[in-house]
Write a protein that holds these residues in place. Sequence first.
Motif, PDB file in Angstrom:
ATOM      1  N   MET A   1      45.346  36.711  35.030  1.00  0.00           N
ATOM      2  CA  MET A   1      44.764  37.996  34.793  1.00  0.00           C
ATOM      3  C   MET A   1      44.262  38.932  35.728  1.00  0.00           C
ATOM      4  N   ILE A 122      37.436  40.221  27.726  1.00  0.00           N
ATOM      5  CA  ILE A 122      37.037  40.432  30.013  1.00  0.00           C
ATOM      6  C   ILE A 122      35.717  39.988  29.745  1.00  0.00           C
ATOM      7  N   LEU A 162      43.644  35.847  24.809  1.00  0.00           N
ATOM      8  CA  LEU A 162      43.699  36.337  26.540  1.00  0.00           C
ATOM      9  C   LEU A 162      42.435  35.677  26.761  1.00  0.00           C
ATOM     10  N   ARG A 165      38.308  34.497  31.662  1.00  0.00           N
ATOM     11  CA  ARG A 165      38.104  35.086  33.309  1.00  0.00           C
ATOM     12  C   ARG A 165      38.108  33.859  34.050  1.00  0.00           C
ATOM     13  N   TRP A 189      39.304  35.536  40.254  1.00  0.00           N
ATOM     14  CA  TRP A 189      38.412  34.630  40.142  1.00  0.00           C
ATOM     15  C   TRP A 189      36.930  35.524  40.301  1.00  0.00           C
TER      16      TRP A 189
END
Length: 320
Positions: A1, A122, A162, A165, A189
């Motif tokens: 990520m 995201i 995907l 996050r 993160w």
Amino acid sequence: MKELLVILAQLDTLLKGGESIALATVVHVDGSAYRRPGARMLIDSQGNWWGGISGGCLEGDLLKKAQLAMFQQSIKRITYDTREDDPFQLGVGLGCQGLIEIVIDPIRANIERVKDSLERQINSGLPGFMRSQWVEDVLHISQIEQSVAAWDEGQQVFTEYLPARTRIWVVGNQFDASSLIELCLNLAWEVHWVGNTSKMRKDLQVRVAACYEWDSVSGLKSSDCLVLMTHDFDRDVQFLNQYVSHQTIQYLGILGPTKRFERLQKQLSCQLVSDISSPVGLDVGAEGPEEIAIAVVAEILAVQNNRDGQRLKYRTKTIH
């Protein structure tokens, strides 16, 4: 990520200018390889790059091919095969025994579509699948709810997974909490910090997503991770009763020995519904705040990936 976020941030700058750029994407891997499908490498016309498609052994050659793609403004499909000890094959002796297929796309409109789609996924905070199809030199992208990550050579369709996050709540403002926060930020993160804000490190406050006083927490989700490291027994009891006892959390870790946790459970108003890690972290013999942070993050990764945290040399299945 983290690598993906770095590429997206760099695209913000490069797309505002007029220079040529290319985006390389690993679409298929057969056998052993350092990177998996979905790994990306962004290249500019000056030969700078961000991200990567291998452990560093293929990037130099790919850079040359990307320069050609940018010059010709045409999509290139490249295959690296390191499965055979062929002295004329690039990759011999590199340590990996696999085939890697890569699409190099220098078309600005296509790259803009990739950037927009990735950012949208995201920012949703949810995992999902993204399907990319190249029809001649035009890229069509769609987000789909359920699928299987795969590469269709005939249709030139790449479907990738995907993950969301990672979002973590660190509760406490002692120096060990700061060490955990620094490591989580280095992994890109999303960090939410709970404690006495007047005692929080100012340099970290501006880097986390949000800071909260003890009694002002809001927005905790079932997909979140949470680590209690207050060093205050009564504070832990209060926090768990107020915010955690009524909902499931992906990962809940509590600092302290087993006896402390057993004592803590007796003080709760109801039984916790989440699986709890206490003592927190993997058993790696960690000492000091930095090593403990590594043990905690390693355990979170193991939980997220449904792994047991053993040494890879003892794993009988494939690594990925």
